[in-house]
Design a protein around this motif. Structure first.
Motif, PDB file in Angstrom:
ATOM      1  N   PRO A 118       4.330   2.408 -16.617  1.00 14.51           N
ATOM      2  CA  PRO A 118       4.461   0.919 -17.525  1.00 14.51           C
ATOM      3  C   PRO A 118       3.153   0.949 -18.316  1.00 14.51           C
ATOM      4  CG  PRO A 118       3.210   0.974 -15.146  1.00 14.51           C
ATOM      5  CD  PRO A 118       3.658   2.269 -15.427  1.00 14.51           C
ATOM      6  N   GLU A 119       3.542   0.045 -19.402  1.00 14.40           N
ATOM      7  CA  GLU A 119       2.643  -0.208 -20.613  1.00 14.40           C
ATOM      8  C   GLU A 119       1.599  -1.330 -20.416  1.00 14.40           C
ATOM      9  OE1 GLU A 119       4.899  -1.554 -23.945  1.00 14.40           O
ATOM     10  OE2 GLU A 119       5.857   0.379 -23.890  1.00 14.40           O
ATOM     11  N   ILE A 120       0.883  -0.852 -19.302  1.00 12.83           N
ATOM     12  CA  ILE A 120      -0.511  -1.617 -18.734  1.00 12.83           C
ATOM     13  C   ILE A 120      -1.737  -0.610 -19.111  1.00 12.83           C
ATOM     14  CG2 ILE A 120      -1.672  -2.572 -16.689  1.00 12.83           C
ATOM     15  CD1 ILE A 120       0.981  -2.889 -15.513  1.00 12.83           C
ATOM     16  N   ASN A 165       1.027  -1.421   7.205  1.00  9.98           N
ATOM     17  CA  ASN A 165       0.670  -0.368   8.561  1.00  9.98           C
ATOM     18  C   ASN A 165      -0.847   0.082   8.188  1.00  9.98           C
ATOM     19  OD1 ASN A 165       1.603   1.439  10.581  1.00  9.98           O
ATOM     20  ND2 ASN A 165       0.901   2.763   9.181  1.00  9.98           N
ATOM     21  N   TRP A 166      -1.159   0.275   6.947  1.00  7.94           N
ATOM     22  CA  TRP A 166      -2.270   0.539   6.437  1.00  7.94           C
ATOM     23  C   TRP A 166      -3.543  -0.286   6.069  1.00  7.94           C
ATOM     24  CZ3 TRP A 166       2.188   3.168   5.717  1.00  7.94           C
ATOM     25  CH2 TRP A 166       2.277   4.539   6.073  1.00  7.94           C
ATOM     26  N   THR A 167      -3.152  -1.415   5.942  1.00 11.68           N
ATOM     27  CA  THR A 167      -3.888  -2.411   5.293  1.00 11.68           C
ATOM     28  C   THR A 167      -3.465  -3.811   5.749  1.00 11.68           C
ATOM     29  OG1 THR A 167      -5.522  -3.232   3.726  1.00 11.68           O
ATOM     30  CG2 THR A 167      -3.408  -2.751   2.927  1.00 11.68           C
ATOM     31  N   LYS A 168      -4.436  -4.775   6.005  1.00 14.35           N
ATOM     32  CA  LYS A 168      -3.829  -6.265   6.155  1.00 14.35           C
ATOM     33  C   LYS A 168      -4.358  -7.011   5.161  1.00 14.35           C
ATOM     34  CE  LYS A 168      -2.231  -5.084  10.154  1.00 14.35           C
ATOM     35  NZ  LYS A 168      -0.812  -4.842  10.223  1.00 14.35           N
ATOM     36  N   ASP A 169      -5.077  -6.420   4.170  1.00 14.35           N
ATOM     37  CA  ASP A 169      -5.730  -7.237   2.663  1.00 14.35           C
ATOM     38  C   ASP A 169      -4.793  -6.539   1.859  1.00 14.35           C
ATOM     39  OD1 ASP A 169      -7.323  -8.253   1.025  1.00 14.35           O
ATOM     40  OD2 ASP A 169      -9.027  -7.609   1.507  1.00 14.35           O
ATOM     41  N   LEU A 170      -3.796  -7.336   1.761  1.00 13.87           N
ATOM     42  CA  LEU A 170      -2.330  -6.749   0.647  1.00 13.87           C
ATOM     43  C   LEU A 170      -1.925  -8.031  -0.177  1.00 13.87           C
ATOM     44  CD1 LEU A 170      -0.742  -4.408  -0.038  1.00 13.87           C
ATOM     45  CD2 LEU A 170       0.802  -5.021   1.782  1.00 13.87           C
ATOM     46  N   THR A 171      -1.947  -7.675  -1.404  1.00 15.09           N
ATOM     47  CA  THR A 171      -1.389  -8.750  -2.414  1.00 15.09           C
ATOM     48  C   THR A 171      -0.295  -8.079  -3.107  1.00 15.09           C
ATOM     49  OG1 THR A 171      -3.480  -9.622  -2.623  1.00 15.09           O
ATOM     50  CG2 THR A 171      -2.047 -10.186  -4.328  1.00 15.09           C
ATOM     51  N   LEU A 172       0.632  -8.716  -3.193  1.00 17.74           N
ATOM     52  CA  LEU A 172       2.064  -8.166  -4.171  1.00 17.74           C
ATOM     53  C   LEU A 172       1.765  -8.895  -5.372  1.00 17.74           C
ATOM     54  CD1 LEU A 172       4.738  -6.653  -4.235  1.00 17.74           C
ATOM     55  CD2 LEU A 172       5.653  -8.651  -3.328  1.00 17.74           C
ATOM     56  N   PHE A 173       1.934  -7.901  -6.298  1.00 21.13           N
ATOM     57  CA  PHE A 173       2.006  -8.374  -7.808  1.00 21.13           C
ATOM     58  C   PHE A 173       3.431  -8.092  -8.333  1.00 21.13           C
ATOM     59  CE2 PHE A 173      -2.197  -7.527  -6.833  1.00 21.13           C
ATOM     60  CZ  PHE A 173      -3.181  -8.632  -7.563  1.00 21.13           C
ATOM     61  N   THR A 174       4.000  -9.196  -8.597  1.00 21.97           N
ATOM     62  CA  THR A 174       5.464  -9.229  -9.246  1.00 21.97           C
ATOM     63  C   THR A 174       5.382  -8.838 -10.613  1.00 21.97           C
ATOM     64  OG1 THR A 174       5.868 -11.364  -8.984  1.00 21.97           O
ATOM     65  CG2 THR A 174       6.418 -10.346  -7.361  1.00 21.97           C
ATOM     66  N   ASN A 175       4.141  -9.091 -11.210  1.00 23.54           N
ATOM     67  CA  ASN A 175       4.237  -8.726 -12.761  1.00 23.54           C
ATOM     68  C   ASN A 175       5.152  -9.685 -13.622  1.00 23.54           C
ATOM     69  OD1 ASN A 175       2.632  -7.687 -14.777  1.00 23.54           O
ATOM     70  ND2 ASN A 175       4.010  -6.034 -15.246  1.00 23.54           N
ATOM     71  N   THR A 198       1.540 -13.849 -11.761  1.00 24.68           N
ATOM     72  CA  THR A 198       0.983 -13.920 -13.022  1.00 24.68           C
ATOM     73  C   THR A 198       1.050 -12.101 -13.583  1.00 24.68           C
ATOM     74  OG1 THR A 198      -0.377 -15.531 -12.342  1.00 24.68           O
ATOM     75  CG2 THR A 198      -1.126 -14.069 -14.492  1.00 24.68           C
ATOM     76  N   GLU A 199       1.352 -12.083 -14.929  1.00 20.99           N
ATOM     77  CA  GLU A 199       1.593 -10.783 -15.559  1.00 20.99           C
ATOM     78  C   GLU A 199       0.290 -10.171 -15.436  1.00 20.99           C
ATOM     79  OE1 GLU A 199       3.612 -10.356 -19.279  1.00 20.99           O
ATOM     80  OE2 GLU A 199       5.118 -11.875 -18.450  1.00 20.99           O
ATOM     81  N   ILE A 200       0.239  -8.768 -15.587  1.00 23.86           N
ATOM     82  CA  ILE A 200      -0.894  -7.989 -15.605  1.00 23.86           C
ATOM     83  C   ILE A 200      -1.282  -7.587 -16.736  1.00 23.86           C
ATOM     84  CG2 ILE A 200      -1.987  -5.931 -14.890  1.00 23.86           C
ATOM     85  CD1 ILE A 200      -0.188  -6.045 -12.286  1.00 23.86           C
ATOM     86  N   TYR A 227      -0.728   0.434  -5.110  1.00 21.46           N
ATOM     87  CA  TYR A 227       0.423   1.199  -5.206  1.00 21.46           C
ATOM     88  C   TYR A 227       1.638   0.715  -6.000  1.00 21.46           C
ATOM     89  CZ  TYR A 227      -0.760   2.694  -0.327  1.00 21.46           C
ATOM     90  OH  TYR A 227      -1.483   3.278   0.770  1.00 21.46           O
ATOM     91  N   SER A 228       2.204   1.784  -6.633  1.00 23.95           N
ATOM     92  CA  SER A 228       3.366   1.545  -7.491  1.00 23.95           C
ATOM     93  C   SER A 228       4.453   2.684  -7.507  1.00 23.95           C
ATOM     94  CB  SER A 228       2.849   1.452  -8.805  1.00 23.95           C
ATOM     95  OG  SER A 228       3.687   1.229 -10.073  1.00 23.95           O
ATOM     96  N   LYS A 229       5.551   2.049  -7.698  1.00 29.77           N
ATOM     97  CA  LYS A 229       6.582   3.449  -7.801  1.00 29.77           C
ATOM     98  C   LYS A 229       7.047   3.582  -9.415  1.00 29.77           C
ATOM     99  CE  LYS A 229       7.194   4.784  -3.451  1.00 29.77           C
ATOM    100  NZ  LYS A 229       7.162   6.132  -2.945  1.00 29.77           N
ATOM    101  N   VAL A 230       6.728   4.332 -10.012  1.00 34.85           N
ATOM    102  CA  VAL A 230       7.119   4.371 -11.505  1.00 34.85           C
ATOM    103  C   VAL A 230       8.485   5.200 -11.607  1.00 34.85           C
ATOM    104  CG1 VAL A 230       4.543   4.426 -11.964  1.00 34.85           C
ATOM    105  CG2 VAL A 230       5.904   6.600 -11.666  1.00 34.85           C
ATOM    106  N   ASP A 231       8.868   4.821 -12.893  1.00 32.13           N
ATOM    107  CA  ASP A 231      10.168   5.354 -13.289  1.00 32.13           C
ATOM    108  C   ASP A 231       9.825   6.544 -13.631  1.00 32.13           C
ATOM    109  OD1 ASP A 231      11.657   2.741 -12.926  1.00 32.13           O
ATOM    110  OD2 ASP A 231      11.298   2.130 -15.131  1.00 32.13           O
ATOM    111  N   PHE A 232      10.986   7.511 -13.833  1.00 37.43           N
ATOM    112  CA  PHE A 232      10.900   8.889 -14.216  1.00 37.43           C
ATOM    113  C   PHE A 232      12.203   9.301 -15.039  1.00 37.43           C
ATOM    114  CE2 PHE A 232      13.418   8.828 -10.421  1.00 37.43           C
ATOM    115  CZ  PHE A 232      14.271  10.187 -10.489  1.00 37.43           C
ATOM    116  N   VAL A 233      12.079  10.490 -15.558  1.00 34.41           N
ATOM    117  CA  VAL A 233      13.131  11.435 -16.028  1.00 34.41           C
ATOM    118  C   VAL A 233      12.844  12.893 -15.586  1.00 34.41           C
ATOM    119  CG1 VAL A 233      13.564   9.720 -18.082  1.00 34.41           C
ATOM    120  CG2 VAL A 233      11.913  11.731 -18.321  1.00 34.41           C
ATOM    121  N   GLN A 234      14.030  13.614 -15.596  1.00 34.74           N
ATOM    122  CA  GLN A 234      13.763  15.079 -15.607  1.00 34.74           C
ATOM    123  C   GLN A 234      12.956  15.775 -16.525  1.00 34.74           C
ATOM    124  OE1 GLN A 234      14.887  17.053 -12.848  1.00 34.74           O
ATOM    125  NE2 GLN A 234      15.614  15.120 -11.952  1.00 34.74           N
ATOM    126  N   SER A 235      11.833  16.364 -16.114  1.00 34.86           N
ATOM    127  CA  SER A 235      10.975  16.881 -17.113  1.00 34.86           C
ATOM    128  C   SER A 235      11.550  17.892 -18.192  1.00 34.86           C
ATOM    129  CB  SER A 235       9.912  17.484 -16.192  1.00 34.86           C
ATOM    130  OG  SER A 235      10.325  18.673 -15.742  1.00 34.86           O
TER     131      SER A 235
END
Length: 301
Positions: A118-120, A165-175, A198-200, A227-235
């Motif tokens: 992402p363009e961040i 499951n791994w942490t209780k100190d969790l924030t979701l950023f919808t950007n 709020t956007e990042i 954590y983030s799941k980024v887009d991809f293309v075949q290499s």
């Protein structure tokens, strides 16, 4: 010009490609491994959740694998980038970027994928270090720490549920505007997951280690992991060139033997699955090697 001929050509010499090469080398097959030397996890400091290799660097694992495969004298390595492939009467013809051409009866694609960041500002520098994709690969190391998720909608809900499951100190950023349903938002709230729309603007870090997010309202949000799941293309364009079928999500479609829809072509590793891990790449590579050898045996018998 006479072309160098092999029984199997493997494009990609990282974990999946090396695993396939080992199976084929042990099967006495004449194999060429074409490797560009740029695995997608090269920025990741440590690899985890791989029995006997837990905590080693990706480069160390690959180096050990390469040395072990090099012991099989029927396996040849070539540093380079395969740019073209075409079907021939006897198999496949592969061309590299420096115009070398090789022929193989079978082809194994272990080419991985290219992540689209992402363009961040700061995101790509932190990718694989403190901006991570998989809790099974990295979650233990950031357990119970201040953690964020970059996601939205149904995926954000399911991913958020998992990371609790791994942490209780969790924030979701919808950007941007949240597309969570009210029921999903309420459920996350009951688990202590805060949602920020709020956007990042950027990620501040020191050598890839995240310090805080800078949001569009100029506020700062400290985090230890994101954590983030980024887009991809075949290499590589080779799957498209050979008209290899992809899944709806863009992975190479394979069966349980790692066969593609094109006879004689196998695929393994990250290019075939959303479950991106070294251990899975090794297992699919081994299957591709075994299956392609079995196909050669059947044809020769």
């Amino acid at each position: 010009m006479e072309k160098s001929k092999f029984e199997v050509i493997i494009i990609g010499g990282s974990y999946a490609g090396l695993s396939a090469a080992m199976a084929l080398g042990r099967s006495l097959r004449k194999v060429l491994v074409i490797d560009a030397g740029k695995p997608c996890n090269r920025q990741t400091p440590h690899s985890h959740n791989f029995l006997t290799q837990d905590g080693k660097t990706p480069a160390e694992i690959a180096s050990i694998g390469r040395k072990q495969v090099e012991k099989y004298d029927t396996v040849t390595f070539l540093s380079g980038f395969a740019v073209d492939a075409k079907k021939t009467n006897s198999g496949f013809e592969i061309k590299t970027e420096d115009d070398k051409v090789f022929e193989g009866k079978k082809l194994i694609l272990a080419t991985g994928v290219k992540d689209i960041m992402p363009e961040i500002p700061g995101f790509s520098e932190c990718w694989g270090i403190s901006v991570i994709h998989c809790p099974y690969c990295h979650g233990y190391e950031v357990r119970n720490e201040k953690t964020g998720i970059l996601a939205n909608g149904d995926f954000a809900f399911e991913f958020g549920k998992m990371i609790t499951n791994w942490t209780k100190d969790l924030t979701l950023f919808t950007n941007g505007k949240s597309t969570l349903s009210q029921e999903q938002a309420d459920k996350l709230a009951t688990k202590g997951v805060h949602v920020i729309e709020t956007e990042i603007m950027s990620i501040r870090h020191t050598v890839g280690k995240l310090e805080y997010l800078v949001l569009k309202d100029n506020s700062k949000f400290p985090l230890n992991a994101f954590y983030s799941k980024v887009d991809f293309v075949q290499s590589t364009a080779i799957p498209s060139t050979l008209e290899i079928e992809l899944t709806d999500h863009g992975h190479i479609k394979v069966d349980l033997m790692q066969k593609t829809n094109i006879p004689g072509v196998y695929a393994c590793g990250d290019s075939t699955t959303p479950f991106r891990s070294v251990s899975y790449a090794v297992s699919t590579g081994a299957m591709a090697g075994v299956a392609s050898n079995k196909e050669l045996i059947d044809e020769e018998f």
